[in-house]
Write a protein that holds these residues in place. Structure first.
Motif, PDB file in Angstrom:
ATOM      1  N   GLN A  36       0.769  -1.203   0.025  1.00 54.72           N
ATOM      2  CA  GLN A  36       0.092  -0.105  -0.027  1.00 54.72           C
ATOM      3  C   GLN A  36       0.836   1.064   0.026  1.00 54.72           C
ATOM      4  OE1 GLN A  36      -2.031  -0.859   3.748  1.00 54.72           O
ATOM      5  NE2 GLN A  36      -4.254  -0.769   2.472  1.00 54.72           N
ATOM      6  N   LEU A  37       1.971   1.183   0.286  1.00 54.60           N
ATOM      7  CA  LEU A  37       3.052   2.399   0.440  1.00 54.60           C
ATOM      8  C   LEU A  37       2.986   3.344  -0.766  1.00 54.60           C
ATOM      9  CD1 LEU A  37       5.611   0.962   2.760  1.00 54.60           C
ATOM     10  CD2 LEU A  37       3.818   2.723   3.485  1.00 54.60           C
ATOM     11  N   PRO A  38       3.120   2.619  -1.756  1.00 55.82           N
ATOM     12  CA  PRO A  38       3.513   3.700  -2.914  1.00 55.82           C
ATOM     13  C   PRO A  38       1.967   4.302  -3.488  1.00 55.82           C
ATOM     14  CG  PRO A  38       4.147   1.486  -3.711  1.00 55.82           C
ATOM     15  CD  PRO A  38       3.636   1.239  -2.403  1.00 55.82           C
ATOM     16  N   ASP A  39       0.943   3.568  -3.214  1.00 50.93           N
ATOM     17  CA  ASP A  39      -0.162   4.578  -3.516  1.00 50.93           C
ATOM     18  C   ASP A  39      -0.342   5.577  -2.440  1.00 50.93           C
ATOM     19  OD1 ASP A  39      -0.869   3.265  -5.749  1.00 50.93           O
ATOM     20  OD2 ASP A  39      -1.967   1.756  -4.834  1.00 50.93           O
ATOM     21  N   PHE A  40      -0.074   5.261  -1.055  1.00 50.96           N
ATOM     22  CA  PHE A  40      -0.107   6.344   0.105  1.00 50.96           C
ATOM     23  C   PHE A  40       0.569   7.329   0.031  1.00 50.96           C
ATOM     24  CE2 PHE A  40       0.832   7.470   4.434  1.00 50.96           C
ATOM     25  CZ  PHE A  40      -0.457   7.816   4.711  1.00 50.96           C
ATOM     26  N   LEU A  41       1.838   6.988  -0.591  1.00 46.91           N
ATOM     27  CA  LEU A  41       2.863   8.254  -0.649  1.00 46.91           C
ATOM     28  C   LEU A  41       2.477   9.414  -2.040  1.00 46.91           C
ATOM     29  CD1 LEU A  41       6.358   6.174  -0.190  1.00 46.91           C
ATOM     30  CD2 LEU A  41       4.939   7.927   1.662  1.00 46.91           C
ATOM     31  N   LYS A  42       1.764   8.814  -3.088  1.00 41.17           N
ATOM     32  CA  LYS A  42       1.294   9.575  -4.003  1.00 41.17           C
ATOM     33  C   LYS A  42      -0.161  10.372  -3.542  1.00 41.17           C
ATOM     34  CE  LYS A  42      -0.802   9.598  -8.629  1.00 41.17           C
ATOM     35  NZ  LYS A  42      -1.301   8.856  -9.763  1.00 41.17           N
ATOM     36  N   SER A  43      -0.613   9.708  -2.496  1.00 47.37           N
ATOM     37  CA  SER A  43      -1.826  10.424  -2.071  1.00 47.37           C
ATOM     38  C   SER A  43      -1.565  11.508  -1.264  1.00 47.37           C
ATOM     39  CB  SER A  43      -2.741   9.550  -1.156  1.00 47.37           C
ATOM     40  OG  SER A  43      -3.380   8.518  -1.919  1.00 47.37           O
ATOM     41  N   ILE A  44      -0.334  11.474  -0.538  1.00 46.27           N
ATOM     42  CA  ILE A  44       0.346  12.623   0.260  1.00 46.27           C
ATOM     43  C   ILE A  44       0.966  13.593  -0.592  1.00 46.27           C
ATOM     44  CG2 ILE A  44       1.758  13.193   1.900  1.00 46.27           C
ATOM     45  CD1 ILE A  44       1.729  10.462   3.176  1.00 46.27           C
ATOM     46  N   ARG A  45       1.472  13.040  -1.735  1.00 44.39           N
ATOM     47  CA  ARG A  45       2.171  14.296  -2.734  1.00 44.39           C
ATOM     48  C   ARG A  45       1.239  15.028  -3.207  1.00 44.39           C
ATOM     49  NH1 ARG A  45       4.104  10.670  -5.902  1.00 44.39           N
ATOM     50  NH2 ARG A  45       3.190  10.888  -7.682  1.00 44.39           N
ATOM     51  N   CYS A  46      -0.119  14.452  -3.641  1.00 45.28           N
ATOM     52  CA  CYS A  46      -0.718  14.953  -4.520  1.00 45.28           C
ATOM     53  C   CYS A  46      -1.690  15.877  -3.601  1.00 45.28           C
ATOM     54  CB  CYS A  46      -2.046  13.876  -5.381  1.00 45.28           C
ATOM     55  SG  CYS A  46      -1.150  13.087  -6.667  1.00 45.28           S
ATOM     56  N   GLU A  47      -2.330  15.433  -2.510  1.00 46.34           N
ATOM     57  CA  GLU A  47      -2.835  16.476  -1.585  1.00 46.34           C
ATOM     58  C   GLU A  47      -2.157  17.572  -1.409  1.00 46.34           C
ATOM     59  OE1 GLU A  47      -5.943  16.214  -0.636  1.00 46.34           O
ATOM     60  OE2 GLU A  47      -6.578  14.067  -0.956  1.00 46.34           O
ATOM     61  N   MET A  48      -0.776  17.596  -1.170  1.00 45.40           N
ATOM     62  CA  MET A  48       0.003  18.650  -0.604  1.00 45.40           C
ATOM     63  C   MET A  48       0.297  19.406  -1.922  1.00 45.40           C
ATOM     64  SD  MET A  48       0.804  18.399   2.329  1.00 45.40           S
ATOM     65  CE  MET A  48       1.940  19.556   2.769  1.00 45.40           C
ATOM     66  N   ARG A 106     -11.961  12.530 -11.781  1.00 46.56           N
ATOM     67  CA  ARG A 106     -10.846  13.032 -12.229  1.00 46.56           C
ATOM     68  C   ARG A 106      -9.468  12.843 -11.469  1.00 46.56           C
ATOM     69  NH1 ARG A 106     -11.493  19.031 -14.523  1.00 46.56           N
ATOM     70  NH2 ARG A 106      -9.019  18.510 -15.020  1.00 46.56           N
ATOM     71  N   ALA A 107      -9.712  12.462 -10.201  1.00 50.10           N
ATOM     72  CA  ALA A 107      -8.876  12.027  -9.220  1.00 50.10           C
ATOM     73  C   ALA A 107      -8.027  10.904  -9.507  1.00 50.10           C
ATOM     74  CB  ALA A 107      -9.127  12.113  -7.916  1.00 50.10           C
ATOM     75  N   ARG A 108      -6.583  10.836  -9.696  1.00 53.62           N
ATOM     76  CA  ARG A 108      -6.040   9.593 -10.162  1.00 53.62           C
ATOM     77  C   ARG A 108      -5.386   8.961  -8.848  1.00 53.62           C
ATOM     78  NH1 ARG A 108      -8.800   7.583 -14.316  1.00 53.62           N
ATOM     79  NH2 ARG A 108      -9.297   9.345 -15.491  1.00 53.62           N
ATOM     80  N   PHE A 109      -5.741   9.433  -7.827  1.00 47.06           N
ATOM     81  CA  PHE A 109      -5.019   8.630  -6.647  1.00 47.06           C
ATOM     82  C   PHE A 109      -6.305   8.644  -5.404  1.00 47.06           C
ATOM     83  CE2 PHE A 109      -5.333  13.337  -6.341  1.00 47.06           C
ATOM     84  CZ  PHE A 109      -5.551  13.740  -4.949  1.00 47.06           C
ATOM     85  N   ALA A 110      -6.030   7.999  -4.496  1.00 42.35           N
ATOM     86  CA  ALA A 110      -6.977   7.956  -3.393  1.00 42.35           C
ATOM     87  C   ALA A 110      -6.943   9.117  -2.578  1.00 42.35           C
ATOM     88  CB  ALA A 110      -6.533   6.605  -2.562  1.00 42.35           C
ATOM     89  N   ARG A 111      -8.166   9.882  -2.311  1.00 40.61           N
ATOM     90  CA  ARG A 111      -8.032  10.816  -1.425  1.00 40.61           C
ATOM     91  C   ARG A 111      -8.142  10.882  -0.091  1.00 40.61           C
ATOM     92  NH1 ARG A 111      -9.867  15.494  -4.613  1.00 40.61           N
ATOM     93  NH2 ARG A 111      -8.564  16.312  -2.879  1.00 40.61           N
ATOM     94  N   MET A 112      -7.442  11.487   0.450  1.00 41.42           N
ATOM     95  CA  MET A 112      -7.085  11.387   1.966  1.00 41.42           C
ATOM     96  C   MET A 112      -8.037  12.567   2.589  1.00 41.42           C
ATOM     97  SD  MET A 112      -3.033  11.642   2.257  1.00 41.42           S
ATOM     98  CE  MET A 112      -2.990  11.230   4.163  1.00 41.42           C
ATOM     99  N   VAL A 113      -9.130  12.052   3.533  1.00 42.55           N
ATOM    100  CA  VAL A 113     -10.148  12.846   4.018  1.00 42.55           C
ATOM    101  C   VAL A 113     -10.195  12.803   5.415  1.00 42.55           C
ATOM    102  CG1 VAL A 113     -12.714  12.540   3.976  1.00 42.55           C
ATOM    103  CG2 VAL A 113     -11.758  11.574   2.109  1.00 42.55           C
TER     104      VAL A 113
END
Length: 386
Positions: A64-76, A217-224
């Motif tokens: 899960q780490l690659p997807d989780f790290l992408k979510s942080i990066r995209c939100e930031m 349109r989101a290409r990552f799992a949104r952090m809510v």
């Protein structure tokens, strides 16, 4: 863990042998039965660095780490884009209506030439114990004068703690990659290059994406946050609240400058197993065995967002940041000790660039005042959580 596995195998066999020996009245058999339990306790209390637990397995697995790290990066980065766009709109509108400019475009002033950072900590704690409920009360042969009982209550335990801390830098001038050139059915590997599909022509579109109004349109799992607000939009709202003391009119007479934002999110999950056995026989007033094992995982995410005064706010905590007339130069006769940090024109870093007139060449000071650091800001590496 090997010690925990060994304990769970030896303990039932040992308790069974103890019961058989007790019922049969065979003390030698009893001693032989207690020996495996003693060995089990010894193994359980012994730790070895040859057998360790991967911290990236459990609540957040390695997959899960690659997807989780992408979510942080995209939100930031989405948050960075919003704050930069809001700042530009605020600077344009405040010339005619400062109140309306703050109401519509309040923002946290992110320093584009500084790094932001986030750290991810995964921590696993394994425990194995021979509990306090383990007792051996053996009745000695009674006589008419006394009633003697021999008590034995062994305890043992072991604990293994395994910590993984990853620290990342993120440029605060980062921009969202354009996703309008990618087809909706493009391979997942290509979508890793973009956070959103389609073009982002203006601030309104960017705000809508941050609010997740177009989830397709989101290409990552949104952090809510709080089950409703996406992280990028939540950070934007916090930035607006934090900037009130800096952007509202009258700031020159009383101002609280927003310098740094820090957030920490922690998750703890635990699971365990406990086993008990008890026996009452002719020579045993109470024979009880108790063993337990547990696993606990802590996941911690820390986010740092820096404004132009981030270095000064950290120096202020130790009393080493000041403002006013520029102090004596380093290495001068009046200040021979290297105790001040100051950048030269064109240099990078959090301190102000100094011009020939001795005034700050970087915005942030008021009335030509000079900011300076009395001593270097200490640098601490990411530390494990307690």
């Amino acid at each position: 863990m090997r010690s925990l596995d060994t304990t769970t195998q030896l303990l039932p066999n040992a308790i069974g042998k103890i019961a058989d020996a007790a019922i049969g009245g065979n003390m030698w058999g009893l001693l032989r039965a207690v020996a495996p339990l003693t060995l089990s306790a010894a193994l359980m209390s012994c730790t070895s660095m040859y057998y360790i637990h991967d911290p990236a397995s459990g609540v957040i697995s390695a997959g899960q780490l690659p997807d989780f790290l992408k979510s942080i990066r995209c939100e930031m980065v989405t948050f960075y884009e919003i704050e930069r766009s809001r700042k530009a709109a605020y600077d344009k509108l405040k010339k005619s209506d400062s109140i309306e400019a703050f109401r519509r475009y309040s923002h946290f002033n992110i320093a584009p030439d500084l790094f932001g950072a986030f750290t991810l900590e995964l921590k696993v704690t394994d425990t194995a114990n021979l509990g306090q409920g383990t007792t051996f009360d053996y009745k000695l042969p009674p006589d008419f004068a006394k009633n003697a009982i021999a008590h034995l209550g062994p305890t043992a335990g072991s604990q293994g703690i395994y910590d993984l801390i990853w620290a990342f830098l993120l440029k605060q001038n980062a921009k969202l990659a354009p996703g309008n050139a990618l087809a909706p059915d493009a391979p997942r590997e290509l979508w890793e290059k973009a956070c959103f599909s389609g073009a982002i022509p203006d601030l309104d579109t960017l705000e809508a994406l941050a609010e997740n109004r177009w989830p397709e349109r989101a290409r990552f799992a949104r952090m809510v946050v709080n089950l409703s607000k996406p992280l990028a939009a939540w950070l934007r709202d916090n930035g607006s609240l934090m900037s009130a003391g800096e952007l509202l009119p009258g700031k020159d007479s009383e101002m609280a400058e927003a310098a740094q934002m820090y957030y920490s999110f922690a998750l703890q999950a635990s699971a365990g197993l406990e086993g008990k056995y008890s026996l009452t026989a002719l020579h045993w007033s109470a024979l009880a065995g108790q063993a337990s094992g547990s696993l606990q995982q802590n996941s911690n995410l820390q986010i740092y967002i820096n404004g132009p005064g981030a270095a000064y706010v950290n120096g202020a905590k130790a009393g080493t940041a000041g403002f006013g007339p520029k102090p004596d130069e380093l290495g001068s006769e009046r200040k021979p000790m290297h105790v001040t940090i100051d950048n030269q024109p064109g240099g990078a870093g959090p301190g102000p660039a100094v011009t020939k007139g001795g005034r700050s060449g970087r915005s942030g000071g008021r009335g030509g005042e000079q900011r300076f650091l009395i001593a270097p800001v200490p640098i601490f590496p990411p530390a494990a959580s307690p």
